[in-house]
Scaffold this motif. Sequence first.
Motif, PDB file in Angstrom:
ATOM      1  N   TRP A  38      24.178  10.998 -11.887  1.00 18.11           N
ATOM      2  CA  TRP A  38      22.857  11.611 -12.039  1.00 18.11           C
ATOM      3  C   TRP A  38      21.846  10.603 -12.581  1.00 18.11           C
ATOM      4  CZ3 TRP A  38      21.438  15.568  -9.488  1.00 18.11           C
ATOM      5  CH2 TRP A  38      22.322  16.602  -9.197  1.00 18.11           C
ATOM      6  N   ALA A  39      22.267   9.775 -13.539  1.00 19.50           N
ATOM      7  CA  ALA A  39      21.364   8.759 -14.084  1.00 19.50           C
ATOM      8  C   ALA A  39      20.947   7.778 -12.996  1.00 19.50           C
ATOM      9  CB  ALA A  39      22.034   8.019 -15.238  1.00 19.50           C
ATOM     10  N   GLY A  40      21.911   7.355 -12.164  1.00 19.07           N
ATOM     11  CA  GLY A  40      21.591   6.438 -11.082  1.00 19.07           C
ATOM     12  C   GLY A  40      20.638   7.047 -10.072  1.00 19.07           C
ATOM     13  N   LEU A  41      20.872   8.320  -9.717  1.00 12.19           N
ATOM     14  CA  LEU A  41      19.981   9.006  -8.777  1.00 12.19           C
ATOM     15  C   LEU A  41      18.559   9.106  -9.323  1.00 12.19           C
ATOM     16  CD1 LEU A  41      22.252  11.929  -7.493  1.00 12.19           C
ATOM     17  CD2 LEU A  41      21.411   9.984  -6.166  1.00 12.19           C
ATOM     18  N   LEU A  42      18.448   9.495 -10.583  1.00 12.69           N
ATOM     19  CA  LEU A  42      17.122   9.652 -11.177  1.00 12.69           C
ATOM     20  C   LEU A  42      16.395   8.314 -11.286  1.00 12.69           C
ATOM     21  CD1 LEU A  42      17.915  12.257 -13.995  1.00 12.69           C
ATOM     22  CD2 LEU A  42      16.640  12.649 -11.877  1.00 12.69           C
ATOM     23  N   LEU A  43      17.127   7.262 -11.681  1.00 15.50           N
ATOM     24  CA  LEU A  43      16.492   5.957 -11.803  1.00 15.50           C
ATOM     25  C   LEU A  43      16.068   5.414 -10.439  1.00 15.50           C
ATOM     26  CD1 LEU A  43      18.732   4.270 -14.516  1.00 15.50           C
ATOM     27  CD2 LEU A  43      16.261   4.676 -14.678  1.00 15.50           C
ATOM     28  N   ALA A  92      15.455   7.180  -7.584  1.00 15.25           N
ATOM     29  CA  ALA A  92      14.355   7.984  -7.053  1.00 15.25           C
ATOM     30  C   ALA A  92      13.073   7.760  -7.844  1.00 15.25           C
ATOM     31  CB  ALA A  92      14.736   9.470  -7.073  1.00 15.25           C
ATOM     32  N   GLY A  93      13.188   7.714  -9.173  1.00 16.54           N
ATOM     33  CA  GLY A  93      12.008   7.484 -10.003  1.00 16.54           C
ATOM     34  C   GLY A  93      11.439   6.092  -9.806  1.00 16.54           C
ATOM     35  N   GLY A  94      12.315   5.103  -9.641  1.00 13.83           N
ATOM     36  CA  GLY A  94      11.845   3.747  -9.422  1.00 13.83           C
ATOM     37  C   GLY A  94      11.097   3.600  -8.111  1.00 13.83           C
ATOM     38  N   VAL A  95      11.641   4.179  -7.048  1.00 16.23           N
ATOM     39  CA  VAL A  95      10.964   4.134  -5.744  1.00 16.23           C
ATOM     40  C   VAL A  95       9.603   4.817  -5.830  1.00 16.23           C
ATOM     41  CG1 VAL A  95      11.047   4.970  -3.367  1.00 16.23           C
ATOM     42  CG2 VAL A  95      13.088   3.967  -4.397  1.00 16.23           C
ATOM     43  N   THR A  96       9.577   5.984  -6.473  1.00 14.53           N
ATOM     44  CA  THR A  96       8.319   6.726  -6.601  1.00 14.53           C
ATOM     45  C   THR A  96       7.304   5.954  -7.424  1.00 14.53           C
ATOM     46  OG1 THR A  96       9.518   8.830  -6.459  1.00 14.53           O
ATOM     47  CG2 THR A  96       7.288   8.897  -7.362  1.00 14.53           C
ATOM     48  N   ALA A  97       7.734   5.402  -8.560  1.00 10.55           N
ATOM     49  CA  ALA A  97       6.820   4.662  -9.429  1.00 10.55           C
ATOM     50  C   ALA A  97       6.253   3.437  -8.722  1.00 10.55           C
ATOM     51  CB  ALA A  97       7.544   4.234 -10.716  1.00 10.55           C
ATOM     52  N   PHE A  98       7.096   2.699  -7.999  1.00  4.44           N
ATOM     53  CA  PHE A  98       6.617   1.498  -7.310  1.00  4.44           C
ATOM     54  C   PHE A  98       5.604   1.848  -6.230  1.00  4.44           C
ATOM     55  CE2 PHE A  98       6.837  -1.600  -3.870  1.00  4.44           C
ATOM     56  CZ  PHE A  98       6.575  -2.774  -4.554  1.00  4.44           C
ATOM     57  N   ILE A  99       5.895   2.878  -5.439  1.00 10.50           N
ATOM     58  CA  ILE A  99       4.995   3.241  -4.344  1.00 10.50           C
ATOM     59  C   ILE A  99       3.688   3.823  -4.865  1.00 10.50           C
ATOM     60  CG2 ILE A  99       4.716   4.811  -2.386  1.00 10.50           C
ATOM     61  CD1 ILE A  99       7.681   4.418  -1.786  1.00 10.50           C
ATOM     62  N   VAL A 100       3.779   4.715  -5.851  1.00 13.38           N
ATOM     63  CA  VAL A 100       2.563   5.347  -6.384  1.00 13.38           C
ATOM     64  C   VAL A 100       1.699   4.335  -7.122  1.00 13.38           C
ATOM     65  CG1 VAL A 100       1.704   7.049  -8.042  1.00 13.38           C
ATOM     66  CG2 VAL A 100       3.591   7.641  -6.515  1.00 13.38           C
ATOM     67  N   ALA A 101       2.326   3.472  -7.923  1.00 13.57           N
ATOM     68  CA  ALA A 101       1.550   2.496  -8.690  1.00 13.57           C
ATOM     69  C   ALA A 101       1.025   1.374  -7.812  1.00 13.57           C
ATOM     70  CB  ALA A 101       2.410   1.916  -9.820  1.00 13.57           C
ATOM     71  N   GLY A 102       1.871   0.885  -6.897  1.00 18.36           N
ATOM     72  CA  GLY A 102       1.467  -0.254  -6.079  1.00 18.36           C
ATOM     73  C   GLY A 102       0.571   0.107  -4.915  1.00 18.36           C
ATOM     74  N   ARG A 103       0.726   1.338  -4.401  1.00 14.84           N
ATOM     75  CA  ARG A 103      -0.030   1.776  -3.228  1.00 14.84           C
ATOM     76  C   ARG A 103      -0.017   0.704  -2.135  1.00 14.84           C
ATOM     77  NH1 ARG A 103      -5.491   4.240  -6.115  1.00 14.84           N
ATOM     78  NH2 ARG A 103      -4.428   5.762  -7.460  1.00 14.84           N
ATOM     79  N   PRO A 104       1.172   0.365  -1.604  1.00 10.35           N
ATOM     80  CA  PRO A 104       1.245  -0.696  -0.588  1.00 10.35           C
ATOM     81  C   PRO A 104       0.368  -0.373   0.615  1.00 10.35           C
ATOM     82  CG  PRO A 104       3.433  -0.048  -1.347  1.00 10.35           C
ATOM     83  CD  PRO A 104       2.480   0.959  -1.891  1.00 10.35           C
ATOM     84  N   HIS A 105      -0.403  -1.334   1.036  1.00 10.01           N
ATOM     85  CA  HIS A 105      -1.249  -1.161   2.214  1.00 10.01           C
ATOM     86  C   HIS A 105      -1.387  -2.494   2.926  1.00 10.01           C
ATOM     87  CE1 HIS A 105      -3.921  -2.234  -1.144  1.00 10.01           C
ATOM     88  NE2 HIS A 105      -4.711  -2.810  -0.244  1.00 10.01           N
ATOM     89  N   GLY A 106      -1.751  -2.400   4.193  1.00 14.91           N
ATOM     90  CA  GLY A 106      -1.821  -3.587   5.019  1.00 14.91           C
ATOM     91  C   GLY A 106      -3.045  -4.430   4.739  1.00 14.91           C
ATOM     92  N   GLY A 107      -2.926  -5.688   5.085  1.00 12.37           N
ATOM     93  CA  GLY A 107      -4.022  -6.628   4.970  1.00 12.37           C
ATOM     94  C   GLY A 107      -3.939  -7.636   6.104  1.00 12.37           C
ATOM     95  N   THR A 108      -4.554  -8.768   5.934  1.00  9.17           N
ATOM     96  CA  THR A 108      -4.539  -9.802   6.960  1.00  9.17           C
ATOM     97  C   THR A 108      -3.352 -10.725   6.733  1.00  9.17           C
ATOM     98  OG1 THR A 108      -6.946  -9.738   7.106  1.00  9.17           O
ATOM     99  CG2 THR A 108      -5.835 -11.668   8.034  1.00  9.17           C
ATOM    100  N   ALA A 109      -2.496 -10.823   7.748  1.00 11.31           N
ATOM    101  CA  ALA A 109      -1.341 -11.710   7.623  1.00 11.31           C
ATOM    102  C   ALA A 109      -1.794 -13.159   7.523  1.00 11.31           C
ATOM    103  CB  ALA A 109      -0.421 -11.532   8.832  1.00 11.31           C
ATOM    104  N   LEU A 110      -1.122 -13.923   6.696  1.00 13.37           N
ATOM    105  CA  LEU A 110      -1.480 -15.325   6.510  1.00 13.37           C
ATOM    106  C   LEU A 110      -1.003 -16.154   7.694  1.00 13.37           C
ATOM    107  CD1 LEU A 110      -0.583 -15.753   2.732  1.00 13.37           C
ATOM    108  CD2 LEU A 110      -2.777 -15.187   3.746  1.00 13.37           C
ATOM    109  N   THR A 111      -1.838 -17.089   8.142  1.00  9.84           N
ATOM    110  CA  THR A 111      -1.496 -17.916   9.301  1.00  9.84           C
ATOM    111  C   THR A 111      -1.000 -19.302   8.907  1.00  9.84           C
ATOM    112  OG1 THR A 111      -3.815 -18.620   9.447  1.00  9.84           O
ATOM    113  CG2 THR A 111      -3.145 -16.705  10.778  1.00  9.84           C
ATOM    114  N   ASP A 112      -0.922 -19.572   7.614  1.00  9.19           N
ATOM    115  CA  ASP A 112      -0.472 -20.874   7.138  1.00  9.19           C
ATOM    116  C   ASP A 112       1.031 -21.032   7.403  1.00  9.19           C
ATOM    117  OD1 ASP A 112       0.051 -23.222   5.886  1.00  9.19           O
ATOM    118  OD2 ASP A 112      -0.352 -22.515   3.847  1.00  9.19           O
ATOM    119  N   PRO A 113       1.438 -21.881   8.380  1.00  5.10           N
ATOM    120  CA  PRO A 113       2.869 -22.006   8.688  1.00  5.10           C
ATOM    121  C   PRO A 113       3.680 -22.560   7.527  1.00  5.10           C
ATOM    122  CG  PRO A 113       1.596 -23.703   9.820  1.00  5.10           C
ATOM    123  CD  PRO A 113       0.605 -22.760   9.221  1.00  5.10           C
TER     124      PRO A 113
END
Length: 297
Positions: A104-109, A111-132
Amino acid sequence: MSVLVLVLAVSAACCLGFGFVLQQNAARQAPLSDFLSPRLLLDLMKVRRWLAGIGLMAAGMALGAIALGQGEISLVEPLLATNLVFALALSRKQTGQPLGRQGWAGLLLLAGGVTAFIVAGRPHGGTALTDPFRHWLIIGTMLGLALLLTACAKRSRLSSGPVLLAVAAGLVYGVQDALTRVSGQRFAEGGLLELITGWQPYAVLVLGVTGLILVQSAFETAPLRMSLPALTAAQPLAGILCGVGFLGDQLRTDPGALAWEAAGLTGIVVGIVLLGMHPAMPCGVTRPEPVRDLQPH
């Protein structure tokens, strides 16, 4: 967050989790002489349970590729990390072990970790870097580290080797996910011709086979609880680094958001470790001598 991306990523995680358990059930019976050899895959192809696991893994990777085409890698990777929840569910059914406080501790951590990262970070797209140079620096660093870990694992294959191989496979799969996203973008922009004229789809295939050999070698030599947590933790971290490093993924960077993102990633890793080391996870078998032949079952 798109509901479609959520459904695709969680469905992919389900297929991957079930597939990993079935693969390890078969790989633990493989000859130890096949360690880190392509011959290992040829031997395992004789085992129906392994083929079923590979089929589920292929379905998971296909669903994950579609999810990566629809959403940012920094969003999809944490969701794919929930594959351990499904692996534990199947393992519990096989072993009859209760979930207990650790589960249960592993499940909560997780699930909570995934939720916290997504909600706090709000991942969104941008311009991909072209520097090889930046592309190859990040990719080369990860693959070089994976090669170093593999070399170390060959020297200690029955002690820390499986964990090192699993981390190496996670790094390889993280790079593969990033190149899968690039391949999808090339296909969307120019169709099949644009896709096959680039090096990325061929690199995806090579990395996929390489990662598969690393994973099966780890599954062959140790219980799932030793290898799967390392694999599941390394892959999203590598994928997120590629996403932010050169694919143009953007996360919130104010101090509060960064703190929650770090806490979320920490929760994901700790949750993965707790779930992966749960007593319900397959514990492998003891082999006094290497088994030369596999019997289909």
